[in-house]
Design an enzyme around this catalytic site. Structure first.
Site, PDB file in Angstrom:
ATOM      1  N   ARG A   3       0.820  -1.205   0.000  1.00 12.96           N
ATOM      2  CA  ARG A   3       0.000   0.000   0.000  1.00 12.96           C
ATOM      3  C   ARG A   3       0.863   1.268   0.000  1.00 12.96           C
ATOM      4  O   ARG A   3       2.026   1.244   0.322  1.00 12.96           O
ATOM      5  CB  ARG A   3      -0.894   0.014   1.223  1.00 12.96           C
ATOM      6  CG  ARG A   3      -0.158   0.401   2.490  1.00 12.96           C
ATOM      7  CD  ARG A   3      -1.160   0.875   3.514  1.00 12.96           C
ATOM      8  NE  ARG A   3      -0.769   0.471   4.834  1.00 12.96           N
ATOM      9  CZ  ARG A   3      -0.241   1.301   5.732  1.00 12.96           C
ATOM     10  NH1 ARG A   3      -0.035   2.558   5.436  1.00 12.96           N
ATOM     11  NH2 ARG A   3       0.080   0.867   6.922  1.00 12.96           N
ATOM     12  N   ARG A   7       3.329   7.233  -1.797  1.00 10.88           N
ATOM     13  CA  ARG A   7       3.465   8.211  -0.726  1.00 10.88           C
ATOM     14  C   ARG A   7       4.813   8.906  -0.666  1.00 10.88           C
ATOM     15  O   ARG A   7       4.923  10.006  -0.166  1.00 10.88           O
ATOM     16  CB  ARG A   7       3.266   7.500   0.625  1.00 10.88           C
ATOM     17  CG  ARG A   7       1.886   7.610   1.149  1.00 10.88           C
ATOM     18  CD  ARG A   7       1.872   7.591   2.631  1.00 10.88           C
ATOM     19  NE  ARG A   7       2.418   6.358   3.177  1.00 10.88           N
ATOM     20  CZ  ARG A   7       2.391   6.062   4.471  1.00 10.88           C
ATOM     21  NH1 ARG A   7       1.838   6.904   5.310  1.00 10.88           N
ATOM     22  NH2 ARG A   7       2.895   4.958   4.914  1.00 10.88           N
ATOM     23  N   TYR A 129     -10.943  -1.539  12.458  1.00 14.28           N
ATOM     24  CA  TYR A 129     -11.115  -0.070  12.402  1.00 14.28           C
ATOM     25  C   TYR A 129     -12.530   0.336  12.817  1.00 14.28           C
ATOM     26  O   TYR A 129     -12.732   1.344  13.501  1.00 14.28           O
ATOM     27  CB  TYR A 129     -10.823   0.450  10.993  1.00 14.28           C
ATOM     28  CG  TYR A 129      -9.353   0.387  10.662  1.00 14.28           C
ATOM     29  CD1 TYR A 129      -8.462   1.332  11.169  1.00 14.28           C
ATOM     30  CD2 TYR A 129      -8.835  -0.627   9.877  1.00 14.28           C
ATOM     31  CE1 TYR A 129      -7.107   1.273  10.888  1.00 14.28           C
ATOM     32  CE2 TYR A 129      -7.480  -0.701   9.584  1.00 14.28           C
ATOM     33  CZ  TYR A 129      -6.622   0.254  10.093  1.00 14.28           C
ATOM     34  OH  TYR A 129      -5.287   0.184   9.823  1.00 14.28           O
TER      35      TYR A 129
HETATM   36  O1  1CP Z   1      -0.830  -1.497   4.371  1.00 17.74           O
HETATM   37  C1  1CP Z   1      -1.699  -2.322   4.650  1.00 17.74           C
HETATM   38  O2  1CP Z   1      -1.762  -2.878   5.758  1.00 17.74           O
HETATM   39  C2  1CP Z   1      -2.699  -2.650   3.587  1.00 17.74           C
HETATM   40  C3  1CP Z   1      -4.113  -2.433   3.925  1.00 17.74           C
HETATM   41  C4  1CP Z   1      -4.476  -0.988   4.238  1.00 17.74           C
HETATM   42  C5  1CP Z   1      -4.720  -0.435   5.498  1.00 17.74           C
HETATM   43  C6  1CP Z   1      -4.585  -1.105   6.849  1.00 17.74           C
HETATM   44  C7  1CP Z   1      -4.716   0.004   3.256  1.00 17.74           C
HETATM   45  C8  1CP Z   1      -4.583  -0.230   1.796  1.00 17.74           C
HETATM   46  N1  1CP Z   1      -5.180   1.117   3.919  1.00 17.74           N
HETATM   47  C9  1CP Z   1      -5.170   0.900   5.289  1.00 17.74           C
HETATM   48  C10 1CP Z   1      -5.633   1.852   6.318  1.00 17.74           C
HETATM   49  C11 1CP Z   1      -4.874   3.118   6.211  1.00 17.74           C
HETATM   50  N2  1CP Z   1      -5.104   4.074   5.272  1.00 17.74           N
HETATM   51  C12 1CP Z   1      -3.776   3.532   6.989  1.00 17.74           C
HETATM   52  C13 1CP Z   1      -3.132   2.689   8.075  1.00 17.74           C
HETATM   53  C14 1CP Z   1      -3.394   3.167   9.431  1.00 17.74           C
HETATM   54  C15 1CP Z   1      -2.901   2.196  10.468  1.00 17.74           C
HETATM   55  O3  1CP Z   1      -1.696   1.886  10.464  1.00 17.74           O
HETATM   56  O4  1CP Z   1      -3.721   1.741  11.251  1.00 17.74           O
HETATM   57  C16 1CP Z   1      -3.370   4.805   6.526  1.00 17.74           C
HETATM   58  C17 1CP Z   1      -2.295   5.683   7.069  1.00 17.74           C
HETATM   59  C18 1CP Z   1      -4.214   5.111   5.418  1.00 17.74           C
HETATM   60  C19 1CP Z   1      -4.135   6.323   4.559  1.00 17.74           C
HETATM   61  C20 1CP Z   1      -3.599   6.076   3.200  1.00 17.74           C
HETATM   62  N3  1CP Z   1      -4.105   5.148   2.311  1.00 17.74           N
HETATM   63  C21 1CP Z   1      -2.543   6.783   2.555  1.00 17.74           C
HETATM   64  C22 1CP Z   1      -1.661   7.882   3.168  1.00 17.74           C
HETATM   65  C23 1CP Z   1      -2.383   9.107   3.522  1.00 17.74           C
HETATM   66  C24 1CP Z   1      -2.467  10.179   2.457  1.00 17.74           C
HETATM   67  O5  1CP Z   1      -2.890  11.292   2.804  1.00 17.74           O
HETATM   68  O6  1CP Z   1      -2.149   9.983   1.302  1.00 17.74           O
HETATM   69  C25 1CP Z   1      -2.443   6.263   1.251  1.00 17.74           C
HETATM   70  C26 1CP Z   1      -1.505   6.713   0.159  1.00 17.74           C
HETATM   71  C27 1CP Z   1      -3.427   5.215   1.119  1.00 17.74           C
HETATM   72  C28 1CP Z   1      -3.703   4.406  -0.103  1.00 17.74           C
HETATM   73  C29 1CP Z   1      -3.828   2.936   0.032  1.00 17.74           C
HETATM   74  N4  1CP Z   1      -4.196   2.246   1.162  1.00 17.74           N
HETATM   75  C30 1CP Z   1      -4.210   0.887   0.899  1.00 17.74           C
HETATM   76  C31 1CP Z   1      -3.868   0.715  -0.471  1.00 17.74           C
HETATM   77  C32 1CP Z   1      -3.727  -0.626  -1.163  1.00 17.74           C
HETATM   78  C33 1CP Z   1      -3.672   1.997  -1.015  1.00 17.74           C
HETATM   79  C34 1CP Z   1      -3.489   2.348  -2.485  1.00 17.74           C
HETATM   80  C35 1CP Z   1      -2.298   1.890  -3.165  1.00 17.74           C
HETATM   81  C36 1CP Z   1      -1.082   2.768  -2.982  1.00 17.74           C
HETATM   82  O7  1CP Z   1      -1.196   3.994  -2.998  1.00 17.74           O
HETATM   83  O8  1CP Z   1      -0.044   2.171  -2.827  1.00 17.74           O
END
Ligand code: 1CP
Length: 319
Positions: A3, A7, A129
């Site tokens: 994921r 970033r 969550y």
């Molecule tokens: O990493 C994993 O464990 C995969 C599953 C997962 C989880 C747990 C995704 C997939 N999202 C999340 C929740 C989430 N979303 C968190 C984790 C919080 C925690 O640790 O409890 C966070 C910080 C986010 C926010 C998020 N999602 C960001 C960063 C914030 C921002 O402002 O940009 C980003 C870039 C994502 C995109 C994302 N989330 C998941 C995927 C597969 C993707 C898209 C693919 C990619 O961009 O790589």
């Protein structure tokens, strides 16, 4: 790179500065642009759609905020039967049409050169969550809910499962070439509880989707479930960095495709060291039935040159 692949990219940070998180997810032009950014820069062999696992609870009428420097925040967590009863079952084509539009646009931008991966959180990871209300080192409230109100917990898990199946099928119909299930917090459960509160639901999703597209199942911290995963209809299994490649091969019978598993913080090492580690990782997994990846998501402050060393090492392998 699991994921949040984009970033650490300056071009991602630029869009992040202009649009909040869910605007980026909900605007197909932005979501598709972010999806192809890392591919343009590094030339990976597949793209993963920019979105988040938490769009599902949002579509189920549960408020989800993404707070800067904090992460996901759900102001009204579900902790009882009444809360479970309030969860609505949306028509995914309607409530999540923006995801389907983003897929179509991304497929156009990729011009069929590489496959596009769609994804969803596992029902257990989403429950974490939905009940905890935010990220957590223990997800104690989520586990407490399962262990004190198992009936309500199972109802919630089944609701999430049903929506996830419809959602992933719609994603395949919109054009994704494979789907990945992220069971990021599977390792919070012991082996028997994992079976009861996570695996049986993951397996329903795998069963329902495997006729439509290849399914990749990733569990973090639950190497004990690898034999079960290998027996399912999944096409590939993601492995985190705490399991040796040889152990993962042994536990999965040696025949199924594995994906993983470099420790994401290993990308803080020097580019020379990263290249060595990647070569050793490929040697250990074997280059067949293997997808190079990290063992969990990339961290936002990884230097670009270090990420590049990771990709270069894969492309240079064996040459
Ligand atoms: O990493 C994993 O464990 C995969 C599953 C997962 C989880 C747990 C995704 C997939 N999202 C999340 C929740 C989430 N979303 C968190 C984790 C919080 C925690 O640790 O409890 C966070 C910080 C986010 C926010 C998020 N999602 C960001 C960063 C914030 C921002 O402002 O940009 C980003 C870039 C994502 C995109 C994302 N989330 C998941 C995927 C597969 C993707 C898209 C693919 C990619 O961009 O790589």
């Amino acid at each position: 790179m699991m994921r949040q692949a984009g970033r650490f990219l300056p071009e991602f940070m630029e869009l992040r500065g202009k649009y909040d998180f869910f605007t980026r997810c909900q605007t197909p032009e932005l979501a598709s642009e972010i999806t192809v950014q890392p591919v343009r820069r590094f030339g990976m062999d597949a793209a993963i759609l920019f979105s988040d696992i938490l769009v599902i609870p949002q579509a189920m009428n549960i408020e989800v905020q993404m707070k800067p420097n904090f992460g996901p925040y759900l102001p009204t967590p579900i902790r009882d039967q009444a809360g479970v009863d309030r969860v609505t079952m949306p028509d995914v084509d309607d409530a999540l049409s923006y995801v389907m539009e983003a897929i179509k646009l991304t497929k156009e931008k990729l011009e069929d050169e590489i496959p596009l991966i769609g994804f969803a959180g596992s029902p257990w990871t989403l429950l974490c969550y939905i009940v905890q209300g935010q990220g957590s080192k223990t997800f104690d409230k989520a586990r407490q809910f399962c262990f004190t109100q198992p009936e309500a917990a199972h109802q919630l898990l089944q609701k999430i499962t049903d929506i996830t199946i419809a959602y992933l099928k719609a994603k395949v119909a919109a054009g994704v070439d494979a789907v990945q299930i992220f069971d990021s917090w599977g390792g919070m459960l012991g082996p028997d509880d994992y079976q009861e509160f996570s695996w049986q639901y993951n397996n329903q999703i795998i069963e329902a989707l495997s006729a439509h597209a290849p399914v990749i199942i990733f569990g973090k911290g639950c190497w004990f479930a690898l034999p079960e995963m290998a027996k399912s209809n999944a096409s590939a299994i993601g492995v985190d960095w705490t399991c040796r490649p040889q152990t993962a091969r042994k536990l999965t019978g040696g025949n199924i495709t594995l994906q993983g598993n470099l420790d994401p913080t290993r990308l803080y090492s020097s580019p020379t060291k990263i290249k060595k580690l990647v070569r050793e990782m490929i040697d250990a997994f074997g280059k067949d039935k293997y997808i190079v990846n990290l063992g969990h998501g990339i961290l936002p402050d990884i230097p670009l040159d270090n990420a590049k060393a990771f990709f270069d090492a894969v492309k240079e392998y064996g040459s």
